[in-house]
Scaffold this motif. Structure first.
Motif, PDB file in Angstrom:
ATOM      1  N   MET A   1       3.417  -4.363 -13.069  1.00 13.18           N
ATOM      2  CA  MET A   1       2.699  -4.357 -11.811  1.00 13.18           C
ATOM      3  C   MET A   1       1.221  -4.598 -12.091  1.00 13.18           C
ATOM      4  O   MET A   1       0.632  -3.955 -12.950  1.00 13.18           O
ATOM      5  CB  MET A   1       2.886  -2.993 -11.119  1.00 13.18           C
ATOM      6  CG  MET A   1       1.916  -2.752  -9.982  1.00 13.18           C
ATOM      7  SD  MET A   1       2.070  -1.134  -9.175  1.00 13.18           S
ATOM      8  CE  MET A   1       1.196  -0.072 -10.319  1.00 13.18           C
ATOM      9  N   LYS A   2       0.642  -5.501 -11.350  1.00  6.93           N
ATOM     10  CA  LYS A   2      -0.794  -5.710 -11.434  1.00  6.93           C
ATOM     11  C   LYS A   2      -1.463  -4.656 -10.563  1.00  6.93           C
ATOM     12  O   LYS A   2      -1.014  -4.395  -9.441  1.00  6.93           O
ATOM     13  CB  LYS A   2      -1.151  -7.113 -10.964  1.00  6.93           C
ATOM     14  CG  LYS A   2      -2.583  -7.485 -11.224  1.00  6.93           C
ATOM     15  CD  LYS A   2      -2.822  -8.945 -10.895  1.00  6.93           C
ATOM     16  CE  LYS A   2      -4.277  -9.290 -11.091  1.00  6.93           C
ATOM     17  NZ  LYS A   2      -4.572 -10.660 -10.683  1.00  6.93           N
ATOM     18  N   ALA A   3      -2.511  -4.029 -11.095  1.00  3.21           N
ATOM     19  CA  ALA A   3      -3.177  -2.945 -10.373  1.00  3.21           C
ATOM     20  C   ALA A   3      -4.683  -3.027 -10.566  1.00  3.21           C
ATOM     21  O   ALA A   3      -5.180  -3.731 -11.441  1.00  3.21           O
ATOM     22  CB  ALA A   3      -2.663  -1.595 -10.862  1.00  3.21           C
ATOM     23  N   VAL A   4      -5.395  -2.275  -9.725  1.00  2.00           N
ATOM     24  CA  VAL A   4      -6.846  -2.177  -9.806  1.00  2.00           C
ATOM     25  C   VAL A   4      -7.206  -0.721 -10.091  1.00  2.00           C
ATOM     26  O   VAL A   4      -6.733   0.183  -9.401  1.00  2.00           O
ATOM     27  CB  VAL A   4      -7.508  -2.649  -8.499  1.00  2.00           C
ATOM     28  CG1 VAL A   4      -9.014  -2.430  -8.550  1.00  2.00           C
ATOM     29  CG2 VAL A   4      -7.185  -4.111  -8.234  1.00  2.00           C
ATOM     30  N   VAL A   5      -8.020  -0.527 -11.117  1.00  2.00           N
ATOM     31  CA  VAL A   5      -8.534   0.804 -11.456  1.00  2.00           C
ATOM     32  C   VAL A   5     -10.011   0.809 -11.089  1.00  2.00           C
ATOM     33  O   VAL A   5     -10.758  -0.071 -11.520  1.00  2.00           O
ATOM     34  CB  VAL A   5      -8.370   1.103 -12.969  1.00  2.00           C
ATOM     35  CG1 VAL A   5      -8.990   2.451 -13.313  1.00  2.00           C
ATOM     36  CG2 VAL A   5      -6.913   1.052 -13.380  1.00  2.00           C
ATOM     37  N   SER A   6     -10.416   1.771 -10.270  1.00  2.00           N
ATOM     38  CA  SER A   6     -11.833   1.910  -9.949  1.00  2.00           C
ATOM     39  C   SER A   6     -12.333   3.240 -10.511  1.00  2.00           C
ATOM     40  O   SER A   6     -11.616   4.238 -10.496  1.00  2.00           O
ATOM     41  CB  SER A   6     -12.075   1.835  -8.437  1.00  2.00           C
ATOM     42  OG  SER A   6     -11.406   2.878  -7.773  1.00  2.00           O
ATOM     43  N   VAL A   7     -13.563   3.204 -11.019  1.00  2.00           N
ATOM     44  CA  VAL A   7     -14.175   4.394 -11.612  1.00  2.00           C
ATOM     45  C   VAL A   7     -15.575   4.526 -11.027  1.00  2.00           C
ATOM     46  O   VAL A   7     -16.373   3.587 -11.100  1.00  2.00           O
ATOM     47  CB  VAL A   7     -14.252   4.278 -13.154  1.00  2.00           C
ATOM     48  CG1 VAL A   7     -14.828   5.552 -13.750  1.00  2.00           C
ATOM     49  CG2 VAL A   7     -12.891   3.954 -13.754  1.00  2.00           C
ATOM     50  N   LEU A   8     -15.877   5.680 -10.445  1.00  2.00           N
ATOM     51  CA  LEU A   8     -17.174   5.933  -9.828  1.00  2.00           C
ATOM     52  C   LEU A   8     -17.676   7.309 -10.225  1.00  2.00           C
ATOM     53  O   LEU A   8     -16.903   8.274 -10.242  1.00  2.00           O
ATOM     54  CB  LEU A   8     -17.060   5.898  -8.295  1.00  2.00           C
ATOM     55  CG  LEU A   8     -16.470   4.653  -7.667  1.00  2.00           C
ATOM     56  CD1 LEU A   8     -16.123   4.916  -6.213  1.00  2.00           C
ATOM     57  CD2 LEU A   8     -17.420   3.496  -7.780  1.00  2.00           C
ATOM     58  N   GLY A   9     -18.959   7.403 -10.525  1.00  2.00           N
ATOM     59  CA  GLY A   9     -19.532   8.702 -10.844  1.00  2.00           C
ATOM     60  C   GLY A   9     -20.889   8.573 -11.490  1.00  2.00           C
ATOM     61  O   GLY A   9     -21.387   7.472 -11.718  1.00  2.00           O
TER      62      GLY A   9
ATOM     63  N   LYS B   1      -1.630  -5.606  -4.880  1.00  2.00           N
ATOM     64  CA  LYS B   1      -1.217  -6.158  -3.590  1.00  2.00           C
ATOM     65  C   LYS B   1      -1.775  -5.323  -2.438  1.00  2.00           C
ATOM     66  O   LYS B   1      -2.255  -5.863  -1.443  1.00  2.00           O
ATOM     67  CB  LYS B   1       0.307  -6.224  -3.496  1.00  2.00           C
ATOM     68  CG  LYS B   1       0.916  -7.277  -4.379  1.00  2.00           C
ATOM     69  CD  LYS B   1       2.427  -7.282  -4.234  1.00  2.00           C
ATOM     70  CE  LYS B   1       3.047  -8.263  -5.219  1.00  2.00           C
ATOM     71  NZ  LYS B   1       4.505  -8.253  -5.157  1.00  2.00           N
ATOM     72  N   ILE B   2      -1.730  -4.006  -2.576  1.00  2.00           N
ATOM     73  CA  ILE B   2      -2.274  -3.121  -1.553  1.00  2.00           C
ATOM     74  C   ILE B   2      -3.788  -3.288  -1.481  1.00  2.00           C
ATOM     75  O   ILE B   2      -4.370  -3.380  -0.404  1.00  2.00           O
ATOM     76  CB  ILE B   2      -1.894  -1.652  -1.833  1.00  2.00           C
ATOM     77  CG1 ILE B   2      -0.373  -1.476  -1.716  1.00  2.00           C
ATOM     78  CG2 ILE B   2      -2.654  -0.694  -0.915  1.00  2.00           C
ATOM     79  CD1 ILE B   2       0.126  -0.141  -2.206  1.00  2.00           C
ATOM     80  N   TYR B   3      -4.438  -3.328  -2.640  1.00  2.00           N
ATOM     81  CA  TYR B   3      -5.876  -3.508  -2.701  1.00  2.00           C
ATOM     82  C   TYR B   3      -6.282  -4.807  -2.009  1.00  2.00           C
ATOM     83  O   TYR B   3      -7.209  -4.836  -1.201  1.00  2.00           O
ATOM     84  CB  TYR B   3      -6.338  -3.506  -4.159  1.00  2.00           C
ATOM     85  CG  TYR B   3      -7.827  -3.533  -4.318  1.00  2.00           C
ATOM     86  CD1 TYR B   3      -8.479  -4.734  -4.511  1.00  2.00           C
ATOM     87  CD2 TYR B   3      -8.577  -2.369  -4.265  1.00  2.00           C
ATOM     88  CE1 TYR B   3      -9.866  -4.773  -4.632  1.00  2.00           C
ATOM     89  CE2 TYR B   3      -9.944  -2.400  -4.403  1.00  2.00           C
ATOM     90  CZ  TYR B   3     -10.593  -3.604  -4.587  1.00  2.00           C
ATOM     91  OH  TYR B   3     -11.934  -3.643  -4.717  1.00  2.00           O
ATOM     92  N   ASP B   4      -5.594  -5.897  -2.305  1.00  2.00           N
ATOM     93  CA  ASP B   4      -5.910  -7.184  -1.692  1.00  2.00           C
ATOM     94  C   ASP B   4      -5.718  -7.139  -0.183  1.00  2.00           C
ATOM     95  O   ASP B   4      -6.545  -7.648   0.571  1.00  2.00           O
ATOM     96  CB  ASP B   4      -5.027  -8.300  -2.288  1.00  2.00           C
ATOM     97  CG  ASP B   4      -5.393  -8.619  -3.728  1.00  2.00           C
ATOM     98  OD1 ASP B   4      -6.515  -8.275  -4.161  1.00  2.00           O
ATOM     99  OD2 ASP B   4      -4.557  -9.213  -4.417  1.00  2.00           O
ATOM    100  N   THR B   5      -4.657  -6.498   0.271  1.00  2.00           N
ATOM    101  CA  THR B   5      -4.387  -6.392   1.706  1.00  2.00           C
ATOM    102  C   THR B   5      -5.464  -5.573   2.395  1.00  2.00           C
ATOM    103  O   THR B   5      -5.950  -5.942   3.468  1.00  2.00           O
ATOM    104  CB  THR B   5      -2.999  -5.751   1.948  1.00  2.00           C
ATOM    105  OG1 THR B   5      -2.006  -6.571   1.330  1.00  2.00           O
ATOM    106  CG2 THR B   5      -2.705  -5.604   3.420  1.00  2.00           C
TER     107      THR B   5
END
Length: 88
Positions: free
Chosen positions: A1-9, A80-84
């Motif tokens: 599965m292609k996914a996006v990981v975001s990191v904030l802080g 896919k969810i991120y893109d949508t």
């Protein structure tokens, strides 16, 4: 599965190393990465390929635990969810 990981802080030494180490431990390939510092805040987005054998719910929990440990927020989203979400 292609996914996006975001990191904030808040910026600190070792964020990239610790997040990348968890990905490497899980045999998750980083496809692309963008990172910047904005007013002392660390912001990173990673496109990753997660093997089908990995439980994304468990991985999300591991990212949450790591985020708590190092003082950042780490989110994992199916690409896919991120893109949508961003094409509404």
């Amino acid at each position: 599965m292609k996914a996006v990981v975001s990191v904030l802080g808040e910026d600190q030494v070792g964020i990239i190393a610790k997040v990348s180490a968890l990905l490497a431990q899980k045999q998750i390939n980083i496809l692309d990465v963008s990172q910047t510092i904005m007013d002392g805040n660390f912001v990173m987005m990673m496109s990753v390929m997660i093997p089908e054998s990995i439980d994304s719910y468990q991985l999300t929990n591991e990212f949450t635990e790591l985020g708590k440990k190092i003082g950042v927020e780490i989110n994992l989203r199916n690409a896919k969810i991120y893109d949508t979400m961003h094409n509404l």
